[in-house]
Design a protein around this motif. Structure first.
Motif, PDB file in Angstrom:
ATOM      1  N   LYS A  87       0.630   9.374  -0.700  1.00  0.00           N
ATOM      2  CA  LYS A  87      -0.266  10.463  -1.088  1.00  0.00           C
ATOM      3  C   LYS A  87      -0.982  11.021   0.138  1.00  0.00           C
ATOM      4  O   LYS A  87      -1.219  12.223   0.242  1.00  0.00           O
ATOM      5  CB  LYS A  87      -1.282   9.966  -2.111  1.00  0.00           C
ATOM      6  CG  LYS A  87      -0.670   9.536  -3.437  1.00  0.00           C
ATOM      7  CD  LYS A  87      -1.744   8.972  -4.370  1.00  0.00           C
ATOM      8  CE  LYS A  87      -1.128   8.477  -5.665  1.00  0.00           C
ATOM      9  NZ  LYS A  87      -2.150   7.870  -6.570  1.00  0.00           N
ATOM     10  N   LYS A 135       0.814  -1.225   0.000  1.00  0.00           N
ATOM     11  CA  LYS A 135       0.000   0.000   0.000  1.00  0.00           C
ATOM     12  C   LYS A 135       0.847   1.274   0.000  1.00  0.00           C
ATOM     13  O   LYS A 135       0.299   2.367   0.172  1.00  0.00           O
ATOM     14  CB  LYS A 135      -0.903   0.004   1.237  1.00  0.00           C
ATOM     15  CG  LYS A 135      -1.934  -1.101   1.270  1.00  0.00           C
ATOM     16  CD  LYS A 135      -3.135  -0.785   0.394  1.00  0.00           C
ATOM     17  CE  LYS A 135      -3.971   0.303   1.000  1.00  0.00           C
ATOM     18  NZ  LYS A 135      -5.206   0.572   0.236  1.00  0.00           N
ATOM     19  N   ASP A 189      -0.155   4.318  -2.193  1.00  0.00           N
ATOM     20  CA  ASP A 189      -1.370   4.973  -1.704  1.00  0.00           C
ATOM     21  C   ASP A 189      -1.085   5.787  -0.447  1.00  0.00           C
ATOM     22  O   ASP A 189      -1.609   6.894  -0.277  1.00  0.00           O
ATOM     23  CB  ASP A 189      -2.448   3.931  -1.392  1.00  0.00           C
ATOM     24  CG  ASP A 189      -2.915   3.196  -2.629  1.00  0.00           C
ATOM     25  OD1 ASP A 189      -2.917   3.805  -3.721  1.00  0.00           O
ATOM     26  OD2 ASP A 189      -3.277   2.016  -2.519  1.00  0.00           O
ATOM     27  N   ASN A 204      -6.226   4.357   7.912  1.00  0.00           N
ATOM     28  CA  ASN A 204      -5.625   3.660   6.783  1.00  0.00           C
ATOM     29  C   ASN A 204      -4.596   2.623   7.214  1.00  0.00           C
ATOM     30  O   ASN A 204      -4.510   1.554   6.600  1.00  0.00           O
ATOM     31  CB  ASN A 204      -4.998   4.676   5.824  1.00  0.00           C
ATOM     32  CG  ASN A 204      -6.025   5.348   4.940  1.00  0.00           C
ATOM     33  OD1 ASN A 204      -6.365   4.856   3.875  1.00  0.00           O
ATOM     34  ND2 ASN A 204      -6.539   6.483   5.394  1.00  0.00           N
TER      35      ASN A 204
END
Length: 334
Positions: free
Chosen positions: A274, A268, A271, A327
């Motif tokens: 960002k 990940k 992702d 996250n």
């Protein structure tokens, strides 16, 4: 025989109302570090105050830049967490709020409810028992601030420890408030300091970090010192390190779970950078006791058979702690 007269019945004296000054606090812009607050007087009949006793308030979303027109510019402040007000003293309180539009939808800056719904569910909390903490870097400067050559990390003295008294006052405020602050120290330059929140379970660790950012801003109102989480120091932007662990990592010999967790984080990585604000060309790296890699496996965690955890070094200092935690745990608990 003398007649015995009954004792006169005394009416209960009415209890004096308890007047509490409540400071409603919310975040209107994480990227800029904008924290807002409104003061309200509340009256109670008891000194045992819970979050259910705190009323909603509203504010003008047009003036904070969150609403473009006046058709529905009121934004609702929903109290979610209270702590002692260390500045005004007891019985006054700080009230952390989530923010909602009048249709019940969370505002763009309200990511807290997403983390709470995810991390405090039975499936996640009972199965994985995720705990985490944050190490927040800040810059502290005044008009006379001059950077001293050399590394100031954890050093004491007139030059390297110039703002220690201020940081100690901040630390005491946090403890009086009931915030789970667990340490602070000077960092790599005379203007850089860092403090640790947690570890803890659930959403409160992120809540406590928001309260600390609020208290830091209050310090700038009563001193000539500027405190920021948005600046570049030493040629690099400051960081917000996150320490985290799940239940299986804390079992006997959890190294295998740690390795699998690192692989999940690696998949990940694009992702995450960002969200974290990391340089877009950064590669995923990890190591034992390494402070410049994406992920660090601390030496003391490596040798401890039952208390293993990881440190994420990729996060910039002004990040939203709710987005980060959500996250991370969605990834490693999957």
């Amino acid at each position: 025989v003398e007649e015995i007269q009954p004792e006169p019945v005394k009416a209960d004296e009415p209890k004096k109302p308890i007047i509490v000054i409540a400071e409603y606090i919310w975040v209107s812009d994480y990227e800029q570090g904008t924290i807002c607050s409104k003061t309200k007087t509340l009256v109670f009949n008891t000194n045992e105050i819970s979050i259910r006793d705190i009323r909603q308030k509203t504010y003008n979303g047009m003036l904070t830049g969150e609403v473009e027109d006046d058709k529905s510019s009121d934004i609702i402040l929903q109290p979610v967490y209270i702590c002692n007000d260390p500045i005004r003293g007891n019985p006054n309180i700080l009230v952390l709020c989530e923010t909602f539009h009048i249709d019940g939808q969370p505002t763009v800056n309200n990511k807290r409810n997403e983390l709470a719904r995810m991390i405090e569910t039975k499936e996640v909390f009972e199965k994985h028992e995720p705990w985490f903490s944050f190490k927040q870097e800040i810059s502290v400067k005044d008009e006379k601030s001059v950077e001293i050559e050399g590394n100031s990390y954890c050093k004491v003295g007139k030059n390297t420890g110039k703002f220690r008294v201020l940081m100690n006052q901040f630390y005491v405020w946090c403890l009086k408030a009931g915030i789970n602050i667990t340490g602070f120290n000077s960092s790599s330059s005379t203007s850089k300091w860092e403090f640790t929140i947690g570890p803890g379970f659930g959403v409160r660790t992120s809540d406590d970090l928001i309260f600390t950012r609020y208290l830091l801003k209050r310090i700038t109102e009563i001193t000539d010192v500027n405190i920021s989480i948005n600046e570049y120091l030493d040629g690099e932007k400051m960081s917000l390190k996150m320490y985290y662990s799940i239940k299986d990592m804390r079992k006997e010999d959890g190294d295998e779970v740690v390795d699998k967790t690192i692989e999940k984080l690696k998949r990940k990585h694009k992702d995450f950078i960002k969200l974290f604000g990391t340089k877009q060309d950064s590669k995923f790296t990890h190591g034992i006791g390494t402070n410049t890699t994406s992920i660090k496996y601390p030496v003391i965690a490596k040798v401890d058979k039952r208390n293993k955890y990881l440190v994420d070094n990729r996060i910039l200092s002004n990040a939203d702690p709710y987005i980060i935690a959500k996250n991370i745990f969605e990834t490693i608990c999957n």
